[in-house]
Design a protein around this motif. Sequence first.
Motif, mmCIF file in Angstrom:
data_model
loop_
_atom_site.group_PDB
_atom_site.id
_atom_site.type_symbol
_atom_site.label_atom_id
_atom_site.label_comp_id
_atom_site.label_asym_id
_atom_site.label_seq_id
_atom_site.Cartn_x
_atom_site.Cartn_y
_atom_site.Cartn_z
ATOM 1 N N VAL A 150 -6.410 56.540 29.821
ATOM 2 C CA VAL A 150 -6.476 55.142 29.390
ATOM 3 C C VAL A 150 -7.114 55.053 28.006
ATOM 4 N N HIS A 208 -4.693 55.834 25.191
ATOM 5 C CA HIS A 208 -3.798 54.716 24.860
ATOM 6 C C HIS A 208 -4.551 53.629 24.097
ATOM 7 N N GLN A 209 -5.772 53.329 24.513
ATOM 8 C CA GLN A 209 -6.576 52.314 23.820
ATOM 9 C C GLN A 209 -6.844 52.732 22.372
ATOM 10 N N ARG A 237 -9.291 46.190 27.735
ATOM 11 C CA ARG A 237 -8.553 46.409 28.974
ATOM 12 C C ARG A 237 -9.487 47.063 29.981
ATOM 13 N N ARG A 282 -3.205 38.420 29.148
ATOM 14 C CA ARG A 282 -1.870 38.449 28.549
ATOM 15 C C ARG A 282 -1.418 36.998 28.327
ATOM 16 N N ARG A 324 -8.198 42.237 34.589
ATOM 17 C CA ARG A 324 -8.381 43.669 34.364
ATOM 18 C C ARG A 324 -7.326 44.223 33.411
ATOM 19 N N ASP A 325 -6.114 43.679 33.453
ATOM 20 C CA ASP A 325 -5.076 44.121 32.523
ATOM 21 C C ASP A 325 -5.509 43.940 31.075
ATOM 22 N N GLU A 367 -0.093 42.185 22.950
ATOM 23 C CA GLU A 367 1.072 42.206 23.830
ATOM 24 C C GLU A 367 2.154 43.107 23.241
ATOM 25 N N GLY A 410 1.379 46.709 23.641
ATOM 26 C CA GLY A 410 1.234 47.173 25.012
ATOM 27 C C GLY A 410 -0.174 47.535 25.385
ATOM 28 N N TRP A 463 -2.064 46.389 27.441
ATOM 29 C CA TRP A 463 -2.382 46.160 28.846
ATOM 30 C C TRP A 463 -1.840 47.249 29.780
ATOM 31 N N HIS A 464 -1.167 48.267 29.253
ATOM 32 C CA HIS A 464 -0.648 49.308 30.139
ATOM 33 C C HIS A 464 -0.770 50.675 29.494
ATOM 34 N N ASP A 465 -0.519 51.719 30.306
ATOM 35 C CA ASP A 465 -0.612 53.110 29.818
ATOM 36 C C ASP A 465 0.545 53.391 28.857
#
Length: 271
Positions: A172, A175-176, A214, A238, A245-246, A264, A267, A269-271
């Motif tokens: 995570v 990605h962040q 996130r 979002r 949590r997203d 958004e 991305g 909010w996701h891996d």
Amino acid sequence: MTDPLHTELLELAKEAARRAGELLRDGRPADLAVAATKSSPIDVVTEMDIAAEKLITGLISEHRPDDGFLGEEGASSEGSSGIRWVIDPLDGTVNYLYGLPTWAVSIAAEQDGETVVGVVEIPLRGETYHAVRGGGARGSGAREGERALSCREATSLDQALVSTGFNYVTEVRAHQADVAQRLIPLLRDIRRSGSAAVDLCDVAAGRLDGYYERGLHPWDLAAGDLIAREAGALTGGRPGERPARDLTVAATPGVFEPLQRLLEDFGAWHD
């Protein structure tokens, strides 16, 4: 006129946060050690997190035995009064473990599922932030005194100072880091304090133009989110959603929408 119940909850939250802050500030042992880990080996709990949560829940229960709790270190009960306390006894545990000053006690009270009171105590700054829903937000500290809080005036995204945080799960975080790398050229600059509660209060106090992260839990953001909103900031997750949590975003009105839109698109909010 402030609801008398909300006034009672605010005063109790302030007292509990003050006492927990004093315990953490004055009672930190020289040989402070990790008591447990959470999401990963570097996401830690210390004995002081646990002690502070016990102090907070014990004090509140003495005054309001029918209330419920949701606490980071395990406090969980439904209660029967319609009031639930959402508690992070030590937000910024790794900072605390290393002797860094950016950590806080965060206490919020929910009434029928809506946050109505929030208090954030930042002991090593000597600052307290608090808000009641519909009543504005206030801060106090040795440097600036007691004051009403107001977020910064509108600015463009390229002039915005924005803070973020990173997860303790390696995949995570990677990605962040990619999202932050893409954001940095579009902002004035980016910061990372290590405490969501402190970052949200800094948005409220006009020290940041925005904040996003996130992976936050309810106890990380409940008090700070209310304080930021009552100081005039916009908060959300979002697009069209509440902080979750997203994704959690808080920013001045001029920065919120473009920042949320970029997150958004990237991305966040996701891996």
